[in-house]
Design an enzyme around this catalytic site. Structure first.
Site, PDB file in Angstrom:
ATOM      1  N   HIS A 186      38.801  24.262 -22.757  1.00 16.87           N
ATOM      2  CA  HIS A 186      39.018  22.820 -22.888  1.00 16.87           C
ATOM      3  C   HIS A 186      37.816  22.208 -23.587  1.00 16.87           C
ATOM      4  CE1 HIS A 186      42.471  22.168 -20.104  1.00 16.87           C
ATOM      5  NE2 HIS A 186      42.122  23.401 -19.781  1.00 16.87           N
ATOM      6  N   SER A 194      45.586  24.198 -21.100  1.00 13.55           N
ATOM      7  CA  SER A 194      44.750  25.403 -21.231  1.00 13.55           C
ATOM      8  C   SER A 194      45.053  26.191 -22.493  1.00 13.55           C
ATOM      9  CB  SER A 194      44.988  26.349 -20.046  1.00 13.55           C
ATOM     10  OG  SER A 194      44.723  25.695 -18.849  1.00 13.55           O
ATOM     11  N   HIS A 199      41.408  18.680 -13.994  1.00 13.44           N
ATOM     12  CA  HIS A 199      42.192  19.300 -12.914  1.00 13.44           C
ATOM     13  C   HIS A 199      41.572  18.975 -11.559  1.00 13.44           C
ATOM     14  CE1 HIS A 199      42.673  21.910 -16.486  1.00 13.44           C
ATOM     15  NE2 HIS A 199      43.903  22.072 -16.070  1.00 13.44           N
ATOM     16  N   HIS A 256      42.573  34.112 -15.947  1.00 13.17           N
ATOM     17  CA  HIS A 256      42.505  32.926 -16.809  1.00 13.17           C
ATOM     18  C   HIS A 256      42.450  33.342 -18.282  1.00 13.17           C
ATOM     19  CE1 HIS A 256      41.969  28.750 -17.728  1.00 13.17           C
ATOM     20  NE2 HIS A 256      40.768  28.927 -18.256  1.00 13.17           N
ATOM     21  N   ALA A 268      50.063  25.366 -19.250  1.00 10.03           N
ATOM     22  CA  ALA A 268      50.335  26.795 -19.114  1.00 10.03           C
ATOM     23  C   ALA A 268      50.870  27.003 -17.699  1.00 10.03           C
ATOM     24  CB  ALA A 268      49.049  27.584 -19.308  1.00 10.03           C
ATOM     25  N   ASN A 296      52.656  34.015 -17.787  1.00 12.03           N
ATOM     26  CA  ASN A 296      52.770  35.225 -16.962  1.00 12.03           C
ATOM     27  C   ASN A 296      54.062  35.158 -16.167  1.00 12.03           C
ATOM     28  OD1 ASN A 296      50.903  33.065 -15.759  1.00 12.03           O
ATOM     29  ND2 ASN A 296      51.532  34.178 -13.915  1.00 12.03           N
ATOM     30  N   MET A 356      48.887  24.177 -12.352  1.00 14.50           N
ATOM     31  CA  MET A 356      47.866  23.423 -11.605  1.00 14.50           C
ATOM     32  C   MET A 356      47.576  22.061 -12.240  1.00 14.50           C
ATOM     33  SD  MET A 356      45.240  26.613 -11.134  1.00 14.50           S
ATOM     34  CE  MET A 356      45.873  28.267 -10.804  1.00 14.50           C
ATOM     35  N   SER A 357      48.527  21.523 -12.967  1.00 11.46           N
ATOM     36  CA  SER A 357      48.248  20.243 -13.661  1.00 11.46           C
ATOM     37  C   SER A 357      49.524  19.412 -13.731  1.00 11.46           C
ATOM     38  CB  SER A 357      47.733  20.528 -15.069  1.00 11.46           C
ATOM     39  OG  SER A 357      48.740  21.122 -15.865  1.00 11.46           O
ATOM     40  N   TYR A 417      41.357  20.984  -9.157  1.00 15.39           N
ATOM     41  CA  TYR A 417      40.556  22.128  -8.672  1.00 15.39           C
ATOM     42  C   TYR A 417      39.124  22.111  -9.210  1.00 15.39           C
ATOM     43  CZ  TYR A 417      41.664  24.404 -13.173  1.00 15.39           C
ATOM     44  OH  TYR A 417      41.808  24.694 -14.502  1.00 15.39           O
ATOM     45  N   GLU A 418      38.869  21.311 -10.235  1.00 14.86           N
ATOM     46  CA  GLU A 418      37.500  21.216 -10.750  1.00 14.86           C
ATOM     47  C   GLU A 418      36.615  20.381  -9.832  1.00 14.86           C
ATOM     48  OE1 GLU A 418      37.236  20.782 -15.275  1.00 14.86           O
ATOM     49  OE2 GLU A 418      39.274  20.145 -14.850  1.00 14.86           O
TER      50      GLU A 418
HETATM   51  N1  HPA Z   1      50.088  30.041 -11.242  1.00 22.65           N
HETATM   52  C1  HPA Z   1      49.478  28.841 -11.324  1.00 22.65           C
HETATM   53  N2  HPA Z   1      49.053  28.326 -12.453  1.00 22.65           N
HETATM   54  C2  HPA Z   1      49.248  29.031 -13.577  1.00 22.65           C
HETATM   55  C3  HPA Z   1      49.854  30.296 -13.561  1.00 22.65           C
HETATM   56  C4  HPA Z   1      50.300  30.819 -12.329  1.00 22.65           C
HETATM   57  O1  HPA Z   1      50.848  31.934 -12.226  1.00 22.65           O
HETATM   58  N3  HPA Z   1      49.891  30.750 -14.842  1.00 22.65           N
HETATM   59  C5  HPA Z   1      49.321  29.771 -15.609  1.00 22.65           C
HETATM   60  N4  HPA Z   1      48.933  28.735 -14.845  1.00 22.65           N
END
Ligand code: HPA
Length: 270
Positions: free
Chosen positions: A60, A29, A82, A245, A112, A233, A209-210, A84-85
């Protein structure tokens, strides 16, 4: 499935004739278009590659880049798939299997992630030394014996030598760097404070998530893996805040320079 992998590999070999690479990089990402010194030989949009899923997430671009980085032939996957897509896990890892069949032996993966280890600052780079997988396993289903064994070993999923090269390079480059355990979740919702704490208690350092499906498929195929998270974060008591995001892409973009420098150093050290 194996037929599709062969078909796609043949297509790419014809589209980029004579290009052989032992190294591939998956950009996560907001981490696309990161490499200044990359000498592009050829680019293929995912939508033009037979059997390739098409990326749907903002940030992307969705293309395979073939070129030279640090005097090495490298294939860059700019944009990944991903779970989730809505893709199946087989689709999520399809490109990794194609890369392997194209001759790639070492896979460098970026992502990320949210930091649940309180030592991590936003923008820090963290190499994965292990993972906790809460996504479905991409190897579920009939085993592809042509690719790898039914029960692949995961005791050393992340190559120790590559981590050491990255650690040394980070010191030389003055880049904030750690190693940690990545928790792979489906998303797409970010976690609640209780969830972040729970994953920390379980042994996680960062959450995303990857990556984990790609690493499992890559290890199944016998590839050497190095993966690194950009902490976008902080997610631990005293530091919980709303995550979006857009924020994730913003931080990932800023950390992109460090990430590129680190990956180049890893390539040089190989
Ligand atoms: N959680 C899940 N996926 C992420 C996060 C998070 O806090 N930050 C960036 N990708």
């Amino acid at each position: 499935m194996f037929k599709k992998i062969k078909e796609t590999t043949c297509f790419i070999e014809k589209a980029v004739p004579g290009f052989r690479s032992e190294y591939a990089i998956i950009l996560g990402s907001g981490l696309g278009e990161t490499f200044n010194g990359f000498k592009l030989v050829q680019r293929l949009s995912y939508r033009d590659i037979p059997n390739f899923p098409v990326s749907t997430v903002a940030g992307h671009s969705g293309e395979l880049l073939f070129g030279m980085l640090e005097d090495r032939a490298v294939i860059i996957m700019s944009g990944r798939f991903h779970y989730y897509e809505g893709y199946s896990m087989t689709e999520v890892v399809f490109p990794v299997r194609v890369l392997s069949r194209l001759g790639v032996k070492t896979l460098l993966i970026t992502n990320a992630a949210g930091g649940v280890n309180p030592d991590f600052q936003v923008g820090d780079l963290v190499a994965l030394k292990d993972h906790l997988n809460f996504l479905p396993n991409p190897l579920i289903g009939k085993n592809l014996d042509e690719i790898g064994p039914r029960f692949p070993d995961m005791s050393a999923a992340y190559d120790k030598e590559l981590i050491r090269i990255a650690e040394d390079a980070a010191v030389v480059l003055g880049i904030p760097f750690h190693t940690g355990c990545y928790v792979g979740l489906t998303g797409p919702s970010f976690e609640t404070p209780a969830e972040y704490q729970a994953y920390r208690i379980l042994g996680g350092d960062m959450i995303g998530m990857s990556t984990v499906p790609e690493v499992i498929a890559a290890r199944h195929a016998g590839l050497r893996c190095f993966a690194v998270s950009v902490i976008t974060n902080q997610a631990f008591p005293g530091k919980f805040s709303a995550t979006s995001h857009v924020d994730v892409l913003h931080v990932a973009g800023k950390a992109g320079k460090n990430l590129a420098a680190l990956l180049k150093a890893v390539l040089r050290g190989l």
